[in-house]
Motif scaffolding. Structure first.
Motif, PDB file in Angstrom:
ATOM      1  N   GLY A 184    -121.186 -27.236  28.214  1.00 22.93           N
ATOM      2  CA  GLY A 184    -121.375 -28.616  28.637  1.00 22.93           C
ATOM      3  C   GLY A 184    -122.077 -29.447  27.583  1.00 22.93           C
ATOM      4  N   GLY A 185    -122.289 -30.707  27.925  1.00 20.16           N
ATOM      5  CA  GLY A 185    -122.985 -31.603  27.003  1.00 20.16           C
ATOM      6  C   GLY A 185    -122.069 -32.408  26.110  1.00 20.16           C
ATOM      7  N   GLN A 186    -120.728 -32.258  26.265  1.00 19.29           N
ATOM      8  CA  GLN A 186    -119.794 -33.073  25.496  1.00 19.29           C
ATOM      9  C   GLN A 186    -119.511 -34.340  26.298  1.00 19.29           C
ATOM     10  N   PHE A 187    -120.104 -35.446  25.895  1.00 18.71           N
ATOM     11  CA  PHE A 187    -120.044 -36.666  26.673  1.00 18.71           C
ATOM     12  C   PHE A 187    -119.378 -37.793  25.893  1.00 18.71           C
ATOM     13  N   SER A 188    -118.803 -38.747  26.635  1.00 15.92           N
ATOM     14  CA  SER A 188    -118.363 -39.985  26.019  1.00 15.92           C
ATOM     15  C   SER A 188    -119.607 -40.765  25.589  1.00 15.92           C
ATOM     16  N   PRO A 189    -119.501 -41.630  24.585  1.00 15.33           N
ATOM     17  CA  PRO A 189    -120.696 -42.244  24.004  1.00 15.33           C
ATOM     18  C   PRO A 189    -121.333 -43.357  24.818  1.00 15.33           C
ATOM     19  N   ALA A 190    -120.670 -43.846  25.865  1.00 11.96           N
ATOM     20  CA  ALA A 190    -121.191 -45.061  26.493  1.00 11.96           C
ATOM     21  C   ALA A 190    -121.570 -44.890  27.950  1.00 11.96           C
ATOM     22  N   GLY A 191    -120.593 -44.987  28.868  1.00 13.66           N
ATOM     23  CA  GLY A 191    -120.895 -45.135  30.281  1.00 13.66           C
ATOM     24  C   GLY A 191    -121.655 -43.983  30.900  1.00 13.66           C
ATOM     25  N   ASP A 213    -110.557 -40.758  30.941  1.00  8.94           N
ATOM     26  CA  ASP A 213    -111.356 -41.290  32.033  1.00  8.94           C
ATOM     27  C   ASP A 213    -111.633 -40.211  33.071  1.00  8.94           C
ATOM     28  N   VAL A 214    -112.775 -40.345  33.730  1.00 10.04           N
ATOM     29  CA  VAL A 214    -113.123 -39.418  34.802  1.00 10.04           C
ATOM     30  C   VAL A 214    -112.523 -39.894  36.112  1.00 10.04           C
ATOM     31  N   VAL A 215    -112.345 -38.963  37.039  1.00  7.42           N
ATOM     32  CA  VAL A 215    -111.919 -39.277  38.403  1.00  7.42           C
ATOM     33  C   VAL A 215    -113.080 -38.976  39.343  1.00  7.42           C
ATOM     34  N   ALA A 216    -112.999 -39.476  40.548  1.00 12.90           N
ATOM     35  CA  ALA A 216    -114.077 -39.281  41.516  1.00 12.90           C
ATOM     36  C   ALA A 216    -114.192 -37.815  41.909  1.00 12.90           C
ATOM     37  N   GLU A 231    -105.968 -27.044  30.952  1.00 19.15           N
ATOM     38  CA  GLU A 231    -104.765 -27.274  31.748  1.00 19.15           C
ATOM     39  C   GLU A 231    -105.043 -27.015  33.227  1.00 19.15           C
ATOM     40  N   GLY A 232    -104.560 -27.904  34.064  1.00 21.03           N
ATOM     41  CA  GLY A 232    -104.740 -27.765  35.502  1.00 21.03           C
ATOM     42  C   GLY A 232    -106.052 -28.308  36.022  1.00 21.03           C
ATOM     43  N   THR A 233    -106.860 -28.916  35.153  1.00 25.41           N
ATOM     44  CA  THR A 233    -108.122 -29.514  35.581  1.00 25.41           C
ATOM     45  C   THR A 233    -108.199 -30.961  35.116  1.00 25.41           C
ATOM     46  N   GLN A 234    -109.077 -31.708  35.738  1.00 25.09           N
ATOM     47  CA  GLN A 234    -109.269 -33.113  35.394  1.00 25.09           C
ATOM     48  C   GLN A 234    -110.755 -33.404  35.345  1.00 25.09           C
ATOM     49  N   PRO A 235    -111.176 -34.345  34.487  1.00 32.03           N
ATOM     50  CA  PRO A 235    -112.608 -34.591  34.329  1.00 32.03           C
ATOM     51  C   PRO A 235    -113.202 -35.380  35.485  1.00 32.03           C
ATOM     52  N   ILE A 236    -114.366 -34.935  35.929  1.00 31.96           N
ATOM     53  CA  ILE A 236    -115.182 -35.659  36.895  1.00 31.96           C
ATOM     54  C   ILE A 236    -116.496 -36.025  36.213  1.00 31.96           C
ATOM     55  N   PRO A 237    -117.277 -36.938  36.790  1.00 34.47           N
ATOM     56  CA  PRO A 237    -118.567 -37.265  36.174  1.00 34.47           C
ATOM     57  C   PRO A 237    -119.390 -36.012  35.890  1.00 34.47           C
ATOM     58  N   ALA A 238    -119.871 -35.892  34.664  1.00 39.62           N
ATOM     59  CA  ALA A 238    -120.574 -34.691  34.204  1.00 39.62           C
ATOM     60  C   ALA A 238    -122.074 -34.844  34.465  1.00 39.62           C
ATOM     61  N   VAL A 291    -117.894 -43.877  38.914  1.00 43.46           N
ATOM     62  CA  VAL A 291    -116.693 -43.718  38.081  1.00 43.46           C
ATOM     63  C   VAL A 291    -116.412 -44.993  37.306  1.00 43.46           C
ATOM     64  N   ARG A 292    -116.521 -46.137  37.968  1.00 45.83           N
ATOM     65  CA  ARG A 292    -116.275 -47.417  37.301  1.00 45.83           C
ATOM     66  C   ARG A 292    -117.258 -47.655  36.156  1.00 45.83           C
ATOM     67  N   CYS A 293    -118.540 -47.395  36.395  1.00 45.38           N
ATOM     68  CA  CYS A 293    -119.552 -47.586  35.354  1.00 45.38           C
ATOM     69  C   CYS A 293    -119.262 -46.681  34.157  1.00 45.38           C
ATOM     70  N   ILE A 294    -118.937 -45.429  34.441  1.00 46.24           N
ATOM     71  CA  ILE A 294    -118.705 -44.459  33.369  1.00 46.24           C
ATOM     72  C   ILE A 294    -117.466 -44.835  32.553  1.00 46.24           C
ATOM     73  N   ASN A 295    -116.378 -45.130  33.239  1.00 49.52           N
ATOM     74  CA  ASN A 295    -115.127 -45.428  32.530  1.00 49.52           C
ATOM     75  C   ASN A 295    -115.147 -46.776  31.823  1.00 49.52           C
ATOM     76  N   ASP A 296    -115.966 -47.712  32.318  1.00 54.88           N
ATOM     77  CA  ASP A 296    -116.061 -49.034  31.693  1.00 54.88           C
ATOM     78  C   ASP A 296    -117.118 -49.082  30.601  1.00 54.88           C
ATOM     79  N   GLY A 297    -117.801 -47.947  30.363  1.00 49.27           N
ATOM     80  CA  GLY A 297    -118.789 -47.905  29.291  1.00 49.27           C
ATOM     81  C   GLY A 297    -120.083 -48.620  29.612  1.00 49.27           C
ATOM     82  N   ILE A 298    -120.470 -48.632  30.886  1.00 51.18           N
ATOM     83  CA  ILE A 298    -121.672 -49.333  31.328  1.00 51.18           C
ATOM     84  C   ILE A 298    -122.725 -48.305  31.736  1.00 51.18           C
ATOM     85  N   ALA A 299    -123.981 -48.556  31.413  1.00 53.23           N
ATOM     86  CA  ALA A 299    -125.087 -47.715  31.862  1.00 53.23           C
ATOM     87  C   ALA A 299    -125.590 -48.261  33.195  1.00 53.23           C
TER      88      ALA A 299
END
Length: 365
Positions: free
Chosen positions: A98-105, A216-219, A302-309, A356-364
């Motif tokens: 773990g610990g691989q994150f997008s830089p913003a949201g 993008d993450v899903v709920a 494969e077969g998985t999708q990202p959720i908020p980490a 999800v919206r905050c994370i995908n839109d790059g908002i803290a």
């Protein structure tokens, strides 16, 4: 106990069990070889706990024969000197999953820190619902106040220490000051299970959800069970271990040992959770297979999708030197590799959508 003696004790435990280490019902964080039935959890109280050797034979109503009911008590021991390392001697960088994150949201949920100790127990309401002292060590909880033999409906309807109506459960084993004497010195989960010393509440608890660097993450679904680390890593190996210890001012490096922090620096535990979901199940037989950690590049397999980490960051005003340790099963002898934590998602769906919206839109948020 010295390192060699610890190894001999572990070897003896293996011989006693015929060469097979029996997983002892961790704090919802260790794999129990599929002994808990049901691939989709439903109510927490409906899960089987037949493989939980940490409290085998315990009916929850009789205190007689505790040493026989709760395995490994004869192996309890303080940590070794070589369980500690000077943080200034640790090279920059971080191992573990773990610990691989997008830089913003990001999305942060504020659930307090259980400063008054009102929300603690040594039960294991995920792996051993209804069984007294199922974990054989004490947990700090924040979030929903229903944690013992509770159904999903009860978890959702209970009070919560979190803001915004977040009724999720977040918990981890406590840290103890080995110089003090705990109020639970004569209790299960405390001194009876080798967890000596006074419990130290964290000075801060940060629960932050991060995005995926590739998509993008899903709920995350309600009732999703998540676990990180392995409460039996001292005897079962590193496959599921995910301990990350550090100190304030040295967050560019982590270690699987207890860090000795310089004066003025505080102890830090970083607990990263799996964030690649199979899209279907909220639990699995081993409490791990329905979710996974990202690949090294951050992508979900494969077969998985990202959720908020989820990343838990726990900070402590710890005692000077090496006079502290994490609670553990007795036979784990406070090995720092056994650090672990667990979570059950019960954010309201509207709050999860906001996250999800905050994370995908790059908002803290």
């Amino acid at each position: 106990m010295t390192g060699p003696v610890r190894l001999l004790a572990a070897a003896a435990a293996l011989l006693v069990t015929g060469g097979i280490v029996v997983a002892a019902g961790s704090a919802a964080a260790h794999e129990d070889s599929g002994s808990d039935s049901g691939s989709d959890s439903g109510a927490a109280s409906s899960q089987s706990d037949s493989g939980d050797s940490g409290d085998s034979g315990d009916s929850g109503d009789d205190d007689s024969g505790d040493d026989e009911q709760f395995a490994g008590r004869d192996q309890a021991s303080p940590p070794d000197d070589d369980d500690y390392v000077d943080i200034t001697q640790v090279s920059p960088g971080a191992d573990g999953k773990g610990g691989q994150f997008s830089p913003a949201g990001t999305f942060r949920t504020d659930c307090g820190r259980n400063a008054d100790g009102a929300h603690r127990n040594s039960d294991n309401f995920v792996l051993a619902p209804g069984k007294r002292n199922g974990a054989q060590h004490v947990h700090d909880y924040v979030g929903t106040t229903a944690t013992f033999d509770s159904s999903d409906d009860q978890l959702q309807s209970a009070d919560t220490t979190c803001g915004n109506g977040d009724r999720s459960t977040y918990y981890w084993p406590v840290i103890r000051d080995l110089n003090g004497t705990g109020d639970d010195e004569d209790d299960d989960g405390g001194g009876k299970d080798g967890n000596e010393g006074s419990i130290t509440a964290p000075s801060s608890v940060d629960l932050t959800f991060h995005g995926n660097p590739k998509e993008d993450v899903v709920a995350a679904p309600q009732a999703l069970r998540l676990a990180t680390g392995d409460a039996k890593a001292g005897t079962e190996g590193d496959q599921n271990a995910n301990a990350k210890w550090t100190c304030t001012g040295f967050e560019d490096r982590t270690t699987t040992k207890y860090p000795e922090c310089p004066q003025g620096s505080r102890l830090v535990r970083i607990l990263d959770f799996p964030s690649c979901w199979d899209g279907e199940n909220t639990d699995s037989d081993d409490h791990r297979s329905h979710v996974a950690f990202p690949e090294e590049d951050g992508s979900c397999g494969e077969g998985t999708q990202p959720i908020p980490a989820l990343r838990m960051t726990l900070t402590y005003d710890r005692p000077d030197g090496t006079d502290f340790a994490v609670d553990s099963f007795p036979d784990q002898q406070h090995d720092p590799k056994t650090d672990h934590a667990s979570s059950i998602n019960f954010m309201p769906k509207s709050l999860m959508k906001r996250a999800v919206r905050c994370i995908n839109d790059g908002i803290a948020c």
